[in-house]
Design an enzyme around this catalytic site. Structure first.
Site, PDB file in Angstrom:
ATOM      1  N   LYS A 271      -9.414  -7.002  -1.006  1.00 31.30           N
ATOM      2  CA  LYS A 271      -8.831  -7.789  -2.105  1.00 31.30           C
ATOM      3  C   LYS A 271      -8.154  -9.053  -1.570  1.00 31.30           C
ATOM      4  O   LYS A 271      -8.309 -10.143  -2.137  1.00 31.30           O
ATOM      5  CB  LYS A 271      -7.795  -6.951  -2.874  1.00 31.30           C
ATOM      6  CG  LYS A 271      -8.347  -5.698  -3.521  1.00 31.30           C
ATOM      7  CD  LYS A 271      -7.182  -4.795  -3.990  1.00 31.30           C
ATOM      8  CE  LYS A 271      -7.659  -3.401  -4.309  1.00 31.30           C
ATOM      9  NZ  LYS A 271      -6.536  -2.444  -4.432  1.00 31.30           N
TER      10      LYS A 271
ATOM     11  N   LYS B  85       0.874  -1.174   0.000  1.00 31.05           N
ATOM     12  CA  LYS B  85       0.000   0.000   0.000  1.00 31.05           C
ATOM     13  C   LYS B  85       0.907   1.218   0.000  1.00 31.05           C
ATOM     14  O   LYS B  85       2.121   1.092   0.151  1.00 31.05           O
ATOM     15  CB  LYS B  85      -0.905   0.006   1.237  1.00 31.05           C
ATOM     16  CG  LYS B  85      -0.150  -0.262   2.567  1.00 31.05           C
ATOM     17  CD  LYS B  85      -1.087  -0.296   3.767  1.00 31.05           C
ATOM     18  CE  LYS B  85      -1.885  -1.571   3.884  1.00 31.05           C
ATOM     19  NZ  LYS B  85      -3.307  -1.361   3.916  1.00 31.05           N
ATOM     20  N   ARG B  86       0.319   2.419  -0.173  1.00 31.79           N
ATOM     21  CA  ARG B  86       1.125   3.626  -0.067  1.00 31.79           C
ATOM     22  C   ARG B  86       1.910   3.600   1.249  1.00 31.79           C
ATOM     23  O   ARG B  86       1.407   3.108   2.254  1.00 31.79           O
ATOM     24  CB  ARG B  86       0.225   4.867  -0.122  1.00 31.79           C
ATOM     25  CG  ARG B  86      -0.369   5.163  -1.483  1.00 31.79           C
ATOM     26  CD  ARG B  86       0.673   5.346  -2.554  1.00 31.79           C
ATOM     27  NE  ARG B  86       1.513   6.483  -2.261  1.00 31.79           N
ATOM     28  CZ  ARG B  86       1.364   7.691  -2.777  1.00 31.79           C
ATOM     29  NH1 ARG B  86       0.408   7.920  -3.656  1.00 31.79           N
ATOM     30  NH2 ARG B  86       2.164   8.680  -2.447  1.00 31.79           N
TER      31      ARG B  86
HETATM   32  C1  LIG Z   1      -6.160  -1.427  -3.678  1.00 32.45           C
HETATM   33  C2  LIG Z   1      -5.021  -0.567  -3.991  1.00 32.45           C
HETATM   34  C3  LIG Z   1      -4.651   0.463  -3.122  1.00 32.45           C
HETATM   35  C4  LIG Z   1      -5.333   0.691  -1.791  1.00 32.45           C
HETATM   36  O1  LIG Z   1      -4.748  -0.150  -0.831  1.00 32.45           O
HETATM   37  P1  LIG Z   1      -4.982   0.054   0.730  1.00 32.45           P
HETATM   38  O2  LIG Z   1      -4.335  -1.142   1.326  1.00 32.45           O
HETATM   39  O3  LIG Z   1      -6.461   0.042   0.936  1.00 32.45           O
HETATM   40  O4  LIG Z   1      -4.345   1.326   1.113  1.00 32.45           O
HETATM   41  C5  LIG Z   1      -3.565   1.250  -3.456  1.00 32.45           C
HETATM   42  N1  LIG Z   1      -2.878   1.044  -4.591  1.00 32.45           N
HETATM   43  C6  LIG Z   1      -3.199   0.063  -5.445  1.00 32.45           C
HETATM   44  C7  LIG Z   1      -2.381  -0.127  -6.671  1.00 32.45           C
HETATM   45  C8  LIG Z   1      -4.281  -0.778  -5.185  1.00 32.45           C
HETATM   46  O5  LIG Z   1      -4.586  -1.747  -6.058  1.00 32.45           O
END
Ligand SMILES: *Cc1c(COP(=O)(O)O)cnc(C)c1O
Length: 808
Positions: free
Chosen positions: A660, A548-549
């Site tokens: 996901k 994630k970020r």
């Molecule tokens: C789903 C997704 C996110 C969000 O992820 P979080 O874990 O909810 O912060 C960020 N970037 C990409 C490429 C994603 O597919």
């Protein structure tokens, strides 16, 4: 193998049309064609099929006089589109076999398609999932955004450090898009406002650019409905000033065009702090104005009377970036359609809905008033008028005192005056929603407490979702086939039918097959990691994943420190029965976010040390995978065993990564934050690893004076890990590198990593225990997949459609 001759003929026809496209549109023959040429030819051929469905969808919506949804978002994190399109059209097999007749591999073409990354993270990905779900539910909808030439940067890791490289996703052109040169709008900036004798107001901008529409079709599941993603690109009205060119001033002759192009050149990093640049505000107004003008134009063309706009158009603001749309619609209604303020305000509020995405105070957008006024003088007047009305209304409500009035005001008067975009969006909308139950509850208690008292029915919750087409069917074909064999096809149209899988958790033969699918996804990822980074990982180890970020509130640092503590434990107690683990990290840090970039370096430093230490005997491996994006997520998530969702409670609005992973059979280790809470409610306490403080406990601890030093000193494991990092054990080349980062934990620890550490480490050891009971582990993962169908974005969109847009 016998081949059905009719099928054979239709494959040959498709193969012929791909070749025909290659020759006549790309201008190459099969011998000269490069992989990108085949990709373009394939997309253009598939696109023909899509275009017919697209026109039919548009005509049907028009004929039915249907209300349309307009989703305004400064970000669309789309990813690749070819696989998405062919699976939704249910033509994967056919396209793949037709290409095979030319000796071309569809999967290989899919892999070289650029990843369209017109967004930073979750907010932009949500917009992309929503577009797909709206098309799948046959809801007539348009997405509106900006066609950035350079989207999210490409991340390179150099000696452990993040390096940002421009990503030129348009380098080979974009065969998906259609330029609509006729759909162009005048966008003005600056200048002055003149009141005419008749009482009308005239804004004469000092400069102007033209917004041109570029459309991409969005194919719904089973290809029955196709919507439009309309992205704006900026052009100068006068691309070249010939007189200046002829006078030898070549760059001056092109200056306007350059200035216009700059507007839609780059995506701003906006995950941590609102970018303060004037260019950002210009982008927001540019895309808002073009979109609102387009919506108004379409409404009048179809329905004649602008008064009926709220019956035929629902405009959803994805966060505050398009909030200036509220003032823009008011301007058009008052200045161009000659409405009185009150009537314009009624129409505006009935049309807009606003989705809030963050409670982090530093991420709540506001603009210095002088900048806003200089760039948008007419909108400034309208904001003042809205504010006067709003505050008049508030004054009449009991319990609203001067402090509350100051909080409700569209103008922040504390210090340098600023225009508050969240308050503008709130005031101008009939619905304001949060993105998970806890987040919505906190909105009412914190940022919007006073606006909520004034409008107590406006805030509502719409828990986020993800499209199961991309995030299960396309990214995990092995699991999809397995589920189909077990429960049939129904879940493909209604993800909540996944619940039929629940009983299979107790079926040992099914569990074996489920495990085999996961293992083969892990082998594929291990191969990718070996090929791309030269690191060998064991596919039988537990894959523990945090992608994630990179942000302090998401607490990658908590995970890294626990990794260091585990490393210490393994070395101190080699006699124990350790569970082999692979810790995988990926994510980008905003380029100006110092601590986040340091966390990336630390993950890489820790990885280098641990991976090369023979005394851990391969029980622990750590990898930081570069350039996290949608395509990489699609590869990693199906291979994950453990999903790290460990933000400080109260700070992650929802998260969608969490959804996901669960849908792909990873168990979650997480705090009671965002949608984790709702995931826990659905999968059951036994099938998730919850640890740490609740949002309420975090608040209480902050208020009562949190002392991280005593917490760190009181935890042996934590103290040793922090000291080791601080003293340079992982950075022998620069022993001071992490002294400040670790010092920050002792001195403030705003994200309360120390307070949650012991609880986290304990939860990790119960993960080990469950992992070692293979039957129990797999049964839990099956239950996760079965029980998270509710997190389909189809469900989320149905709720928006029913409660906010009233279109279903
Ligand atoms: C789903 C997704 C996110 C969000 O992820 P979080 O874990 O909810 O912060 C960020 N970037 C990409 C490429 C994603 O597919």
């Amino acid at each position: 193998m016998t081949v059905n001759p009719a099928l054979q003929r239709s494959l040959q026809t498709l193969a012929d049309s791909i070749l025909d496209t290659l020759v006549h549109r790309i201008g190459k023959d099969a011998q000269a064609a490069l992989p990108h040429d085949w990709l373009a030819a394939t997309i253009l051929t598939v696109r023909n099929d899509i275009v017919e469905r697209w026109m039919a969808s548009t005509k049907a919506a028009h004929a039915a006089g249907a209300k349309r949804v307009y989703y305004l978002s400064l970000e669309f994190l789309i990813g690749r589109l070819l696989r998405d399109a062919v699976t939704n059209l249910q033509r994967s097999g056919e396209v793949s076999r037709a290409l095979a007749l030319h000796g071309v591999d569809l999967a290989a073409l899919e892999e070289i398609e650029p990843d369209a990354a017109l967004g930073n993270g979750g907010l932009g990905r949500l917009a992309a999932c929503f577009m797909e779900s709206m098309a799948s539910l046959a809801l007539p909808a348009y997405g509106y955004g900006i066609r950035y030439v350079n989207g999210m940067f490409r991340q390179r890791i150099d000696d452990g450090w993040q390096v940002e490289m421009p990503e030129s996703w348009l380098a080979h052109g974009n065969p998906w898009e259609f330029e609509r040169r006729e759909s162009a709008y005048f966008i003005g900036f600056g200048g002055e406002v003149i009141a005419t004798d008749s009482g009308q107001v005239h804004w004469s901008p000092a400069e102007a650019v033209e917004a041109m529409a570029v459309d991409t079709p969005v194919v719904g599941w089973r290809g029955e409905h196709v919507n439009t993603l309309r992205l704006w690109t900026a052009r100068a009205f006068d691309p070249i000033k010939l007189d200046r060119f002829n006078a030898g001033d070549f760059s001056g002759a092109l200056a306007d065009q350059l200035r216009a192009e700059t507007l839609t050149r780059v995506l701003y990093p906006n995950d941590s702090t609102a970018a303060g640049q004037e260019l950002r505000l210009r982008q927001e107004y540019f895309f808002s104005s073009a979109s609102i003008q387009d919506i108004v134009r379409r409404h009048i063309q179809y329905f004649g009377d602008i008064r009926t706009l709220p019956d035929k158009a629902a405009i959803q603001l994805n966060d505050t970036h398009p909030a200036v749309s509220v003032a823009e619609l008011m301007r058009l209604l008052i200045d161009h359609h000659e409405f009185a303020f009150d009537e314009a305000w009624k129409i505006t509020r009935a049309t807009f809905g606003y989705t809030n995405h963050t409670l982090l105070p530093e991420a709540l957008e506001s603009w210095p008033l002088p900048l806003f006024e200089r760039l948008l003088p007419r909108h400034m007047q309208i904001v003042y008028a809205i504010n006067a009305r709003l505050l008049r209304e508030a004054r009449g409500v009991t319990g609203i005192d001067d402090r509350a009035i100051a909080a409700i005001s569209l103008i922040d008067e504390g210090g340098e005056r600023r225009v508050r975009m969240a308050n503008l969006a709130f005031a101008g909308s009939h619905s304001v929603n949060g993105v998970a139950a806890l987040h919505t509850q906190l909105m009412k208690k914190t940022v919007f407490a006073d606006l909520h008292r004034l409008y107590p029915t406006r805030i509502n919750n719409k828990t986020n979702g993800i499209t199961p087409r991309r995030w299960l069917q396309q990214c995990n074909p092995g699991l999809t086939t397995l589920i189909r064999d077990a429960i049939g096809d129904g879940f493909l149209d209604d993800a909540e039918r996944l619940i039929d899988l629940d009983v299979f958790a107790d079926d040992s033969a099914f569990r074996e097959r489920f495990w085999a699918v996961k293992r083969s996804n892990k082998v594929a990822l291990a191969n990718h990691i070996k090929d791309s980074m030269g690191l060998r990982i064991d596919p039988d180890a537990l894959f523990d994943v945090q992608i994630k970020r990179i942000h302090e509130y998401k607490r990658q640092l908590l995970n890294i420190i626990e990794t260091v503590a585990l490393y210490d434990q393994i070395r101190s107690h080699p006699e124990r029965d350790w569970t082999p683990r692979v810790k995988l990290f990926a994510g980008k840090a905003a380029s100006s976010y110092h601590n986040a970039k340091l966390v990336i370096k630390l993950a890489n430093d820790v990885a280098r040390r641990i991976n090369s230490d023979p005394s851990v005997g391969g029980l622990l491996k750590v990898a930081f995978l570069p350039n996290y994006n949608v395509s990489l997520a699609e590869q990693i998530i199906p291979a994950a065993d453990l999903s790290e969702q460990i933000s400080t409670a109260g700070l992650e609005a929802s998260g969608t990564g969490n959804m996901k992973f669960a849908m792909n059979g990873a168990l979650t280790i997480g705090t009671l934050d965002g949608a984790n809470i709702e995931i826990k409610d659905r999968v059951g306490d036994d099938n998730i690893f919850i640890f740490g403080m609740t949002a309420d406990e975090v608040e209480v601890k902050r208020a009562s004076g949190y002392d991280p030093r005593s917490v760190i000193d009181g935890s042996n494991e934590l103290c040793q890990a922090v000291s080791a990092i601080a003293s340079g054990v992982f950075s022998p080349d620069d022993r001071q590198r992490y002294a400040g980062l670790m010092g920050g934990l002792y001195e403030g620890d705003w994200f309360m990593l120390a307070a949650d550490f012991d609880s986290y480490a304990t939860a990790q050891r119960s993960v080990d225990t469950r992992w070692n009971d293979r039957d129990a582990w797999v049964a839990s993962t099956v239950r996760n997949v079965a029980r998270v169908g509710w997190f389909s974005s189809d469900r989320t969109i149905r709720e928006y459609a029913r409660d906010i847009w009233t279109v279903m």
